[in-house]
Design a protein around this motif. Sequence first.
Motif, PDB file in Angstrom:
ATOM      1  N   LEU A 107       0.848  -1.186   0.000  1.00  0.00           N
ATOM      2  CA  LEU A 107       0.000   0.000   0.000  1.00  0.00           C
ATOM      3  C   LEU A 107       0.889   1.244   0.000  1.00  0.00           C
ATOM      4  CD1 LEU A 107      -2.994   0.859   0.093  1.00  0.00           C
ATOM      5  CD2 LEU A 107      -2.797   0.953   2.582  1.00  0.00           C
ATOM      6  N   SER A 108       0.845   2.010  -1.093  1.00  0.00           N
ATOM      7  CA  SER A 108       1.706   3.182  -1.225  1.00  0.00           C
ATOM      8  C   SER A 108       1.158   4.348  -0.404  1.00  0.00           C
ATOM      9  CB  SER A 108       1.809   3.592  -2.696  1.00  0.00           C
ATOM     10  OG  SER A 108       0.552   4.080  -3.157  1.00  0.00           O
ATOM     11  N   GLU A 109       1.992   5.347  -0.203  1.00  0.00           N
ATOM     12  CA  GLU A 109       1.580   6.506   0.577  1.00  0.00           C
ATOM     13  C   GLU A 109       0.438   7.267  -0.066  1.00  0.00           C
ATOM     14  OE1 GLU A 109       4.870   9.005   1.451  1.00  0.00           O
ATOM     15  OE2 GLU A 109       5.919   7.514   2.696  1.00  0.00           O
ATOM     16  N   ASP A 110       0.337   7.184  -1.400  1.00  0.00           N
ATOM     17  CA  ASP A 110      -0.754   7.891  -2.074  1.00  0.00           C
ATOM     18  C   ASP A 110      -1.969   6.985  -2.310  1.00  0.00           C
ATOM     19  OD1 ASP A 110       0.495   6.312  -3.930  1.00  0.00           O
ATOM     20  OD2 ASP A 110       0.595   7.841  -5.503  1.00  0.00           O
ATOM     21  N   GLY A 111      -1.991   5.839  -1.606  1.00  0.00           N
ATOM     22  CA  GLY A 111      -3.210   5.033  -1.582  1.00  0.00           C
ATOM     23  C   GLY A 111      -3.346   3.937  -2.605  1.00  0.00           C
ATOM     24  N   TRP A 112      -2.310   3.656  -3.394  1.00  0.00           N
ATOM     25  CA  TRP A 112      -2.401   2.594  -4.398  1.00  0.00           C
ATOM     26  C   TRP A 112      -2.108   1.237  -3.745  1.00  0.00           C
ATOM     27  CZ3 TRP A 112      -4.422   2.750  -9.122  1.00  0.00           C
ATOM     28  CH2 TRP A 112      -4.561   3.994  -9.749  1.00  0.00           C
ATOM     29  N   LEU A 113      -3.004   0.284  -3.951  1.00  0.00           N
ATOM     30  CA  LEU A 113      -2.859  -1.063  -3.409  1.00  0.00           C
ATOM     31  C   LEU A 113      -2.320  -2.005  -4.471  1.00  0.00           C
ATOM     32  CD1 LEU A 113      -3.537  -3.175  -1.100  1.00  0.00           C
ATOM     33  CD2 LEU A 113      -5.695  -3.558  -2.330  1.00  0.00           C
ATOM     34  N   ASP A 114      -1.205  -2.642  -4.178  1.00  0.00           N
ATOM     35  CA  ASP A 114      -0.663  -3.710  -5.023  1.00  0.00           C
ATOM     36  C   ASP A 114      -1.410  -4.983  -4.648  1.00  0.00           C
ATOM     37  OD1 ASP A 114       0.756  -5.858  -6.080  1.00  0.00           O
ATOM     38  OD2 ASP A 114       2.716  -4.978  -5.686  1.00  0.00           O
ATOM     39  N   THR A 115      -2.302  -5.451  -5.521  1.00  0.00           N
ATOM     40  CA  THR A 115      -3.164  -6.597  -5.182  1.00  0.00           C
ATOM     41  C   THR A 115      -2.439  -7.930  -5.220  1.00  0.00           C
ATOM     42  OG1 THR A 115      -3.877  -7.010  -7.460  1.00  0.00           O
ATOM     43  CG2 THR A 115      -5.118  -5.354  -6.191  1.00  0.00           C
ATOM     44  N   GLY A 116      -1.329  -8.001  -5.959  1.00  0.00           N
ATOM     45  CA  GLY A 116      -0.660  -9.289  -6.133  1.00  0.00           C
ATOM     46  C   GLY A 116      -1.312 -10.150  -7.198  1.00  0.00           C
TER      47      GLY A 116
END
Length: 601
Positions: free
Chosen positions: A438-447
């Motif tokens: 989860l990046s600081e700007d809110g992007w989720l790496d779902t895998g």
Amino acid sequence: MQATGSSHSLALRRGDFTTLIEALDYAAKGDTGVNFYNARGELYATSTYADLQVEVVALARRLLGLGLEPGARVGLVAETSPHFVRFFWACQYAGLVPVPLPATMHIGGHAGYVAQLRGLIENCGAAVAMAPVEWMSFLEEATTGLTLSFVGTPEDFDRLTPSTATLPTVAPDSIAYLQYTSGSTRFPRGVVIDHTTVLANINDMASHGLKMTEQDRFGSWLPFYHDMGLVAFIMMPMATQRSVDFLGTQDFAMRPRKWLEMMSGNRTTITSGPPFGYDLAAMRVRPSDAEQWDLSALRVACVGAEMINPEPLKRFAEALAPSGFKSTAFLPCYGMAECSLGISFAGLDEELQIDYVDAEQMQEDSIATPLDPEEAQKSKRRVARYVDCGALLPTFEIAIRDEHGNDLPERQAGVIHLRGPSVMSHYFQEEAITRECLSEDGWLDTGDIGYLANGRLFVTGRRKDMIIIHGRNIWPEDLEYLAKTQPGVNYTDAAAFSVPSDVDQQETAVLVVQCRERDEIKRARLVKTIASLVRSEFGIDVVVELVPTRTLPRTSSGKLARARARLDYLGRRQAAKMQHQPEPANSLPMDEAMPQVRYIA
């Protein structure tokens, strides 16, 4: 006893509330509610939301009588029963955080389940824990030596002295629940979801994904400890003031026909399940059964999986056509606990849409080049097929990225990244793991791996499951599909992965196949056939291991756990080395108690 109705005079609200408490307060003004059916298909418990609210408030006061701090975690063994529903909502009113715990035992049996419970309770720091009577012995064993304020059955909690204090005011950004993921490569992680986050997702799904109406009614067998069972069938019906009917997960596994009977009798309009659930039901349906049922009201049959196989859905539609079931009711979707639940939905009242692409180009370059199946057959090109999971819900942003974080164009497969108000805030007490995805700007790496085409999402698998042989990307589902084409190998009977070779440490493909056949000649023929198919289709060698039924491990939601299957396989291989036993060629297991046999093809 009569089940709650499907409609009332309340104006339909699709989850547009500030807290789950506000949502239940509104639903309690109507006549809808929850209903529970047993393995014989009999209604054994029913409650309107109005009655439920009274019970919930009383229980909330008893929980507060234990002197618990605001936000304290309450571990709940999530058997499909009225007890869990009552405790889940009582935690909301008491300002406590419910933590659904699995109520199932897979491979590992008693000891494995107790260890799993203990690990989850320790991880979330539960202050109290509840289990129905039939699960209480496991919970007592799991909490031995731990410092909890109270551990008991629902009846034990009901005997507690209630607090006379005013119920707390719960803020929208308060944690609503912890949802443990069904992770297989590491200990499951606790997804933190607050009231605003889950209600945003419910509103999005109800308004745009399902386009819910005042006539809708839910029906489910899904476990309450899974995100689909919890959000879609406990929270969403209540937050949209709809009635919901439950059949126990274990009862469904033993008698899937009862799920269909329940939906027929109640005129269910919305249900959901993984492909193997529909397949299991279809296998148990007789033509005479389907003719007696009426599933014509079922307008939404959600289908969710990392990669959706259309074959089980086709079998279900054919088997249930005499009941009035329409194949256009199938609604492929994509979701995950880290996004509360739903992310994308295919169109309503549409047939399954399948994208046929050049399999070799997908493996070599991760590009989904469209390929006509008939033309491919003429040119002897292999075809990969992916089910259309639809457009994203309006509140989500999506990006498909490569391993370096660069955005990829349409039809280029990469890791799915998401951003929106339904995304979790963090994993509970897992700061480092949270930063990984989860990046600081809110992007989720779902895998998850997938691609976009014409604004639609196609999911191709999990990054961690990818098999890489000689630099080529091979999806485990493709190898598993070849095994499942053989007679006697069912939809859930194969697991593919790669392991280091004993000879040169290069990756070698492995197919573990559950096999019911006992004739050793037929078993050897099966192994040879599967290996030949893999060699013909992919140009690689494969180790085919035949194992007894119920060997392959599954996650808490019933999905195949390939990473655990790989570890189990390596364990069997290491045990064989320790015993200095050569690979058996002709010794075959005659029953499930005997050891597995591995063939190298």
